[in-house]
Structure formats: C-alpha cells, structure tokens
Design an enzyme around this catalytic site. Structure first.
Site, PDB file in Angstrom:
ATOM      1  N   GLU A   1      33.762 -14.360 -12.013  1.00  0.00           N
ATOM      2  CA  GLU A   1      32.829 -14.313 -10.887  1.00  0.00           C
ATOM      3  C   GLU A   1      32.496 -12.877 -10.496  1.00  0.00           C
ATOM      4  O   GLU A   1      31.340 -12.553 -10.194  1.00  0.00           O
ATOM      5  CB  GLU A   1      33.414 -15.063  -9.685  1.00  0.00           C
ATOM      6  CG  GLU A   1      33.668 -16.539  -9.923  1.00  0.00           C
ATOM      7  CD  GLU A   1      32.407 -17.368 -10.054  1.00  0.00           C
ATOM      8  OE1 GLU A   1      31.303 -16.806  -9.906  1.00  0.00           O
ATOM      9  OE2 GLU A   1      32.521 -18.578 -10.312  1.00  0.00           O
TER      10      GLU A   1
ATOM     11  N   ASP B   1      29.901 -23.545 -20.934  1.00  0.00           N
ATOM     12  CA  ASP B   1      28.452 -23.370 -20.866  1.00  0.00           C
ATOM     13  C   ASP B   1      27.943 -21.968 -21.187  1.00  0.00           C
ATOM     14  O   ASP B   1      27.217 -21.749 -22.170  1.00  0.00           O
ATOM     15  CB  ASP B   1      27.939 -23.826 -19.489  1.00  0.00           C
ATOM     16  CG  ASP B   1      28.736 -23.247 -18.317  1.00  0.00           C
ATOM     17  OD1 ASP B   1      29.667 -22.464 -18.557  1.00  0.00           O
ATOM     18  OD2 ASP B   1      28.410 -23.571 -17.164  1.00  0.00           O
TER      19      ASP B   1
ATOM     20  N   GLU C   1      26.594 -33.007  -8.314  1.00  0.00           N
ATOM     21  CA  GLU C   1      27.511 -32.153  -9.069  1.00  0.00           C
ATOM     22  C   GLU C   1      27.917 -32.790 -10.392  1.00  0.00           C
ATOM     23  O   GLU C   1      28.124 -32.099 -11.388  1.00  0.00           O
ATOM     24  CB  GLU C   1      28.731 -31.825  -8.209  1.00  0.00           C
ATOM     25  CG  GLU C   1      29.615 -30.739  -8.754  1.00  0.00           C
ATOM     26  CD  GLU C   1      28.980 -29.347  -8.724  1.00  0.00           C
ATOM     27  OE1 GLU C   1      29.670 -28.388  -9.113  1.00  0.00           O
ATOM     28  OE2 GLU C   1      27.799 -29.221  -8.325  1.00  0.00           O
TER      29      GLU C   1
ATOM     30  N   GLU D   1      20.607 -24.370 -12.124  1.00  0.00           N
ATOM     31  CA  GLU D   1      20.433 -24.635 -13.564  1.00  0.00           C
ATOM     32  C   GLU D   1      19.190 -25.459 -13.898  1.00  0.00           C
ATOM     33  O   GLU D   1      18.495 -25.177 -14.880  1.00  0.00           O
ATOM     34  CB  GLU D   1      21.692 -25.312 -14.119  1.00  0.00           C
ATOM     35  CG  GLU D   1      22.884 -24.401 -14.302  1.00  0.00           C
ATOM     36  CD  GLU D   1      23.571 -24.015 -13.008  1.00  0.00           C
ATOM     37  OE1 GLU D   1      24.354 -23.040 -13.002  1.00  0.00           O
ATOM     38  OE2 GLU D   1      23.331 -24.707 -11.975  1.00  0.00           O
TER      39      GLU D   1
ATOM     40  N   THR E   1      23.696 -14.781 -16.824  1.00  0.00           N
ATOM     41  CA  THR E   1      23.949 -16.153 -16.376  1.00  0.00           C
ATOM     42  C   THR E   1      23.841 -16.282 -14.865  1.00  0.00           C
ATOM     43  O   THR E   1      23.729 -17.381 -14.341  1.00  0.00           O
ATOM     44  CB  THR E   1      25.330 -16.632 -16.852  1.00  0.00           C
ATOM     45  OG1 THR E   1      25.414 -18.051 -16.740  1.00  0.00           O
ATOM     46  CG2 THR E   1      26.452 -15.981 -16.055  1.00  0.00           C
TER      47      THR E   1
END
Length: 818
Positions: free
Chosen positions: A175, A316, A411, A429, A515
């Site tokens: 993060e 991902d 979710e 996304e 990302t």
C-alpha cells in the site's frame, strides 16, 4: 466497395462496429488486401488488425453505420459528464482537506479524520495508514489530470512542507508503494511537466523526488530475505525488527516494479529497480507446470503456501505490472513473462465470460464459486494486450453484476451476479476497464455505462462530507469510510472516460497508469539507470522561487488529531463549488474536540483538555500558584498508543515554549476586539490572536470602524464592495487566512476579524501567512466562543456596531513551563 457491405454486416452482426472501422482503414491504407478478408479471418487476426489503425474512421463510413440503438446526445454530453465527475471529486477532496487533513483518510459520515491508533481499529485494513497525509499524496495527480494546475501546485507545497516519514509506525509495503511512493513520483512528474511545458512551478527543485527516495530507502530493508521477496510490513523508523511475516501474497511482492523502476530512472540509482525486478523474476520462476502462479508464498523457503490462481485479490496487479512493466521499459522479457501466463489464464481460468478461481497445480479443481470486484480490472489489461473482443465479452459479465446491484458492484458476487459480500467501497476497477474499452473502441455504450456508475455513486454514496462506502448494496446502509483510492483512481478514471483532450491537464497517452492510477511519463522511464551509488537528483534543478515552507507550527503533522481544517487553493479560475455551503453550519458546530491537543491552544483551565492529558498519562501541577508544570508518566496512560501521544505532546509543548522565548513572543502577541453597540448600549472586550502578516497593531496604532459581515462569508473569493470605514467579519476555513484578508482589502475594508467556525481552538491563535507580505490592513482572530459573542451583538444591531482592533493586555497564562 462491394466487399464493404458484407463487412458491415459482419461487424453489426457481432456488435463490433470498431472492427469494420479497422477493416476500412486497412483498405484505405492499402495495408491489407480487402479481397482476402473473411469473417473467420477477421476474428482470427483481431490484434493484428487493431495495430493498423492510423487515423480516425472516415466520415463517409460513419454516416453508413447504424447507431439507432445509441443515444445520439451522449457524445454531446460528454463534456457535461466530465464536469460532473470533477465536481464529485472536489466534493470529496474539499471535505477531506477541511475536516480530515492531514489525517490519512476522511471518515465522511462523521466529518472527521481517520487516525491509526486513535480511531477504532479495522485490523489489517489500517496498515495502509502511516500518518503521511495519505489521501492528499494519493490525490495529487488527479488535480493535475483535471487541469487544476494551481490546486495541484498548492497541494504539492503542502506535502513538501509537512510530510515526514520519520515515524514509528509499521505500514503495509504494497500500500505504501502504490499509494504514497506512486503519488510522490507522479506529483514530481507533474511538476516537471508544468515547468518544462507551461512555464509554471518554477520554484520546484525535486523536493517530491527527495521524499520518494526517503520513503523507498525506508522500504528497502523489506527485501533482505533469502528469496528476495519482500516482507509485507515495514516500520518506517526502525525497518524490519524480525521477519515475523513469513508469507506474502503474489500481488504484494509483484506490484512494486513500476514505482521502483521509475525511481531508479529518475535518480540513476538502480538499486530500487533491481530489488523489484528480482521479486518479479522469482515469482515467475516459481510458477507451476501449468504456467500459473499461486496466491501466497513462503518468503524464506520459496514455496507456495496457497496455490489458488485468480485474476482477483492476491494476484491481480502482478499480471498488470508484467504488462505495464513492458510498456514502461520496453523490456521484451517482461512481455514474454506476461504472455506466457496470460495464455495460461485464458486456457484454465476462462469459462465463457466468467473468470474462475482454480488450483494452480490442478487447474481442473475449482477453489471457490464467487468472484471479487477487483477482477473487474482485467478487461482493461486485455485491452492493453490487444485482446479487445475478449475484453468486451468479459467486461459485460462484470457490468451485468453491477447492473443487478443498482450499478454498485458488490465486493464479491456469484457467477449469476447475485451479491456474495455486500460491501461497496467505491472501487475503481470497473470504471478503469470502462475507460480503456472506450479508448479502444469509441463505442458510446461505455460512456453510458460510466454515466450509470457515476450517478449511482452520487445518489447512493454522497453525504455532507464527501462520499461514503456502503455496508450493503442491498440496504444502502453507509459505512464511515472513504478510501484514498476513490480520489486517486475512481474519480480519475471517471473524469478521463468523459473528458476530451482539451479538458485534460497532460497528454495522457504519453503516460502509463500504475495500479493506483498514478501517471508515469514514458519519456523519462526509458532512460536506464546507470549505477547503484547515491541518487543523483540533478535531473531537474530550478531555483527555489518563493516556495511556501510550512513549519511544524503551521502544519504540524500530528495536528491530525484535532481534525483541524486546512485551506485548499483558490488561485485557479474554477469556481470553488460553493465552499461556504460545503458543510452546513450545524454540522460544523457539532464537531467536538475528540483527540490530541495542540500546544498553542492548550488551556489548563479547560476540564476537557485536562481529561485528555490524563488519558495520555500527563498530570498538571501549579502548586506554587505561578508556574505551570506538566509531569508525564506513560505507565498511567489509558493505552500504549495514548502514552506515546503523551510523549509527543510533551516534546511539542517544550518546543513551543522554547520557540516563544526565542522569537520573543509575549504579551504583545495578544490582541483585543473592543465591541460597542450604540443602539443597545452594551460593550464587550474580546481576546484575539494576531496575524503574522500585514501591519501590526501597537500601543500607538489601532483601528476603529463599523462592523460588517463579508459576502461571501468564507472570504475565499472576491468580496462585495464595502465602505472604507468598515471592519469586515469573515469565517475561518476553506482557504488561507491571508487570502481572506487580501480579498477584504480589495473590497475596501480597513480591518478584518476572522472567526473560528470550529470548537478546536479554545485560546488565541496566531494566523500564519504564505510568505508574501503584501497586505496593508490589520487583522485578528477570534475563537468560536468570542466570535459568537460578536456575532450575537452584530445580529441584534448590524448597523450600529463599532469595533476597535488594538494591542492586548498582559496575559498571565501566555506561556507554560514543561
């Protein structure tokens, strides 16, 4: 032309109008023999055909395409949609800046900041928080992309002046990299762009890059493992105490390359790129015989501890960074690594439009029967890979699930779209893939899809202070949460989907998205790093011209605990979107001081503050009747975290006392507002704080005049003209103190009284400037208690109130000893 009609029918039959456009372009350029094309050949060579596009579709072709099923006004409304996305972003951004900054995140339902260790813990989710202005850093390049240049510059100065990584907090490496390191690098790139191309930001001298280097150096100890895979958590001050985290997810270790490689190419130090690339290579080497990765690996032994393969959570962005690493660096090996696993994913994970989760060592074995919302990024990656038809097919599955849940994709959901996990965190996304598909196809249906998602967020998630996540997409119950990625990604992709080139602040096609949707310029990153020596920060050297250096007294990093609103820029030409009504007055007034004290507002007569001191293990002693003594015993604190806050407060108040003594601040720094009502025959003397700008009140200089409330009351935009005998009243918040006074002076006022609109300040406050001393009228600050007394008199007798701004009397409690 006889073959064109057939190709029209093929394209329309399969709802791929873009395919016909490709064929026509190829025909017009004589690059493909039109007579050799057939339906089977078209679909077998989609990627190759896509690459022949060199210009827009001819108008004569567009005139023949049947688009009766698409709203003809969509394209005309795109600009309007982009402005709606911009307004939504600023509703969230301004709310964060006013009610949470410099806390990491905003809690939008309660209009307060989220502070790790002080607000209720959410477990591992809070490891994204590091007391490093997370939402502001993460949002920097959204301001740039939206062409808000002045706001962007102002925000970067706030980061430069107030951000420090020297904190004893353990953060999540993944993060911190994608949100903070990526935010600093894209901010650096943005300032270089403004300087080089627009002649702006001349003051900038690589300060954001230096912060990026500081952060990256603090993350490097994580890579000191037998495999080279980083541990998932690092303490910013102490590094890695011990390797207690023996496992890491594939995405956690495989989503570092873009940021670290960019940092290496900016600085010339290849250490960063090397460690990130080593992790990527190791993960690839450990793929199973089916060319699939697992999701969790033992860092020390190099063995998969969880073998499931998915395109969703846990893996991902590993796939994404192989593809984008190739785009960024041009290294063919990264493309080969991506292509090998992409083919395996298509072979083993795809089931029609569905993407399965399987065992990487036994692909026939399904692991679960639901999908998570993070998977919706996959069609965007497929677009970059040239697999556009497949991307459109997969995308429709995710869009159908969103549609079934009022366009708020839950979710997790079942293959038929029914909700599995009910939360909705306003994730980006689905909008990300919508944007890339629209860029590739120009099919207006994606604009419509994006508008539906945008409207759902506006109608279901908007609250007074920003946008709130949903606990349930079924009931619409709110969760007091606004993740930084909503401002960094969701609103950015939403805006880009609708905006035309003239509305975007940079040539967006010259950048690659991380990302976290941070933009990295391609032109710098193709310069290979040259050494592993100390970073060379001389790529961009400009004279520092009047950068606002915020001291800790003005923008104390730990000021977060009082949820103190900090100003946003108003120097651009956009409207502020009704700053004065951003939060209703009753909401502002209801906010309570629930957290840490500030040295300059500490009042030992305030029982609430004394209780807060006690919770931190601090006792107050004034036994001799004169000197105030604070005694700290961390063992008496209510918790370890509060004990640490006690240490910090003691240090701050000692520094504050020393600074007062050093600068000579004394009784002369207090001001008074003497207010008289000629009609009512009443008089009040109110204690006020000074301004660190403009002419100073002295024994021989005071200002007397009739009082008038400024319009607009926030004072952050030009104020209506007033008589030259007037002292204007304005409220605190939304912009810097000095900006308000400048507007009042321009309106003709002879003095300004700024009233606090929060409960935060119980004593006096010295108002800081911006380093430019161009104000020619005096101003003072009243806390809310005294300000309300003034307003009460003014509201009863608005035309007959006279105020005198003057030097204050001696104060017994102007200082304290620690």
């Amino acid at each position: 032309r006889s073959r064109i009609q057939i190709l029209f029918e093929v394209g329309m039959k399969h709802e791929v109008v873009w395919l016909v456009a490709i064929v026509i372009l190829a025909f017009c350029k004589d690059e493909i023999d039109i007579n050799a094309l057939s339906e089977d050949l078209i679909f077998a060579n989609l990627a190759k055909l896509q690459r022949v596009i060199t210009k827009d579709v001819p108008m004569w072709f567009l005139d023949k395409v049947n688009t009766n099923d698409v709203e003809p006004s969509v394209d005309e409304k795109k600009s309007e949609y982009a402005e709606q996305a911009r307004r939504m972003f600023f509703h969230a951004y301004n709310s964060y800046m006013m009610y949470a900054f410099p806390a990491d995140e905003l809690m939008p339902v309660t209009c307060t900041g989220r502070v790790r260790g002080l607000t209720p813990s959410r477990g591992e989710v809070d490891e994204a928080l590091g007391r490093y202005m997370l939402t502001l850093v993460d949002s920097l390049d959204t301001l740039l992309v939206m062409k808000e240049y002045s706001s962007f510059e102002h925000a970067t100065k706030m980061v430069i002046g107030g951000l420090s990584f020297d904190t004893d907090v353990t953060i999540n490496l993944f993060e911190a990299n994608i949100r903070v390191l990526g935010g600093l690098l894209s901010g650096h790139a943005g300032l270089l762009y403004l300087n080089t191309n627009l002649g702006k930001a001349r003051w900038y001298s690589d300060e954001l890059l230096k912060l990026a280097v500081d952060l990256a150096d603090r993350l490097l100890p994580a890579f000191h493992t037998p495999t080279g895979l980083p541990v998932p958590r690092v303490n910013l001050r102490h590094g890695v105490y011990r390797i207690r985290d023996n496992e890491t997810c594939t995405a956690c270790a495989g989503t570092l390359f873009l940021e670290f490689a960019t940092l290496s190419r900016y600085t010339g130090n290849n250490t960063y790129e090397d460690v990130a690339r080593r992790a990527l290579d190791y993960l690839y080497e450990k793929r199973t015989s089916y060319d699939l990765p697992g999701s969790v690996m033992d860092i020390n032994r190099g063995k998969w501890t969880r073998r499931e393969t998915t395109i969703g959570a846990g893996i991902d962005s590993y796939f994404e960074y192989l593809m984008k690493g190739y785009i960024l660096t041009g290294e063919e090996q990264l493309w080969d690594m991506f292509e090998t696993q992409y083919k395996a994913v298509k072979k083993h994970l795809m089931s029609g439009r569905f993407m399965l989760t399987i065992n990487s060592a036994s692909p026939e074995a399904r692991v679960r029967d639901h999908q998570d919302s993070l998977q919706a990024f996959w069609p965007g990656v497929q677009v970059l890979a040239g697999d556009i038809e497949e991307a459109e097919r997969v995308y429709e599955h995710y869009m159908a699930a969103a549609r079934k849940n009022q366009y708020t994709l839950p979710e997790a959901f079942l293959y038929d779209g029914r909700m599995f996990w009910s939360q909705y965190y306003i994730r980006p996304e689905l909008l990300e893939s919508t944007y890339f598909l629209y860029k590739a196809t120009k099919n207006p249906k994606y604009v419509e899809y994006g508008k539906e998602i945008m409207d759902a967020i506006e109608s279901r998630c908007r609250v007074t202070c920003g946008y709130s996540a949903l606990k349930s997409v079924l009931t619409g119950e709110l969760e007091n949460r606004l993740d930084s990625f909503v401002l960094s990604e969701t609103f950015k992709y939403m805006f880009l989907l609708f905006a035309d080139d003239s509305q975007i602040g940079v040539p967006i096609d010259d950048y690659v998205f991380t990302t976290e949707a941070h933009i990295i310029p391609l032109k710098y990153t193709h310069i290979a790093p040259t050494s592993s020596s100390s970073p060379n920060l001389s790529l961009h050297q400009c004279k520092n011209e009047n950068i606002t250096q915020f001291s800790w007294k003005e923008i104390n990093f730990r000021k977060v605990y009082s949820y103190h609103p900090y100003p946003t820029s108003t120097e651009d030409d956009r409207p502020y979107y009704h700053r004065q009504t951003l939060v209703p007055r009753e909401v502002k007034g209801s906010r309570k001081l629930t957290s840490k004290l500030q040295p300059h507002t500490f009042d030992h007569n305030d029982s609430t503050q004394l209780e807060m001191l006690s919770s931190m293990g601090i006792s107050v002693d004034q036994s001799d009747g004169t000197k105030l003594q604070l005694v700290h015993n961390p063992a008496r604190a209510y918790s370890e975290a509060l004990g640490m806050e006690g240490v910090i407060f003691m240090k701050e108040i000692m520094e504050h006392t020393k600074s007062l003594e050093k600068s000579g601040l004394s009784n002369a720094d207090f001001r008074e507002v003497n207010v008289k009502s000629l009609l009512l025959g009443t008089q009040e003397t109110l204690l006020a704080g000074k301004a660190m700008f403009g002419p100073q009140l002295t024994k021989h200089f005071s200002v007397v005049g009739n009082v008038e409330q400024g319009e607009p009351y926030h004072g952050c935009s030009p104020i209506n003209r007033v008589d030259s005998s007037r002292i204007v009243i304005l409220e605190r918040g939304a912009c810097m103190f000095v900006e308000k006074v400048r507007h009042a002076e321009a309106a003709g006022a002879k003095g300004v009284i700024i009233i606090d609109n929060t409960h935060v300040t119980s004593g006096v406050l010295a108002m800081s400037g911006d380093g430019v001393n161009d104000v020619n009228i005096p101003s003072v600050f009243l806390n809310q208690e005294h300000g309300n007394k003034l307003l009460e008199m003014y509201n009863k007798d608005p035309k007959m109130i006279i105020a005198e701004l003057r030097i204050g009397p001696p104060q017994e409690n102007g200082k304290c000893e620690s």
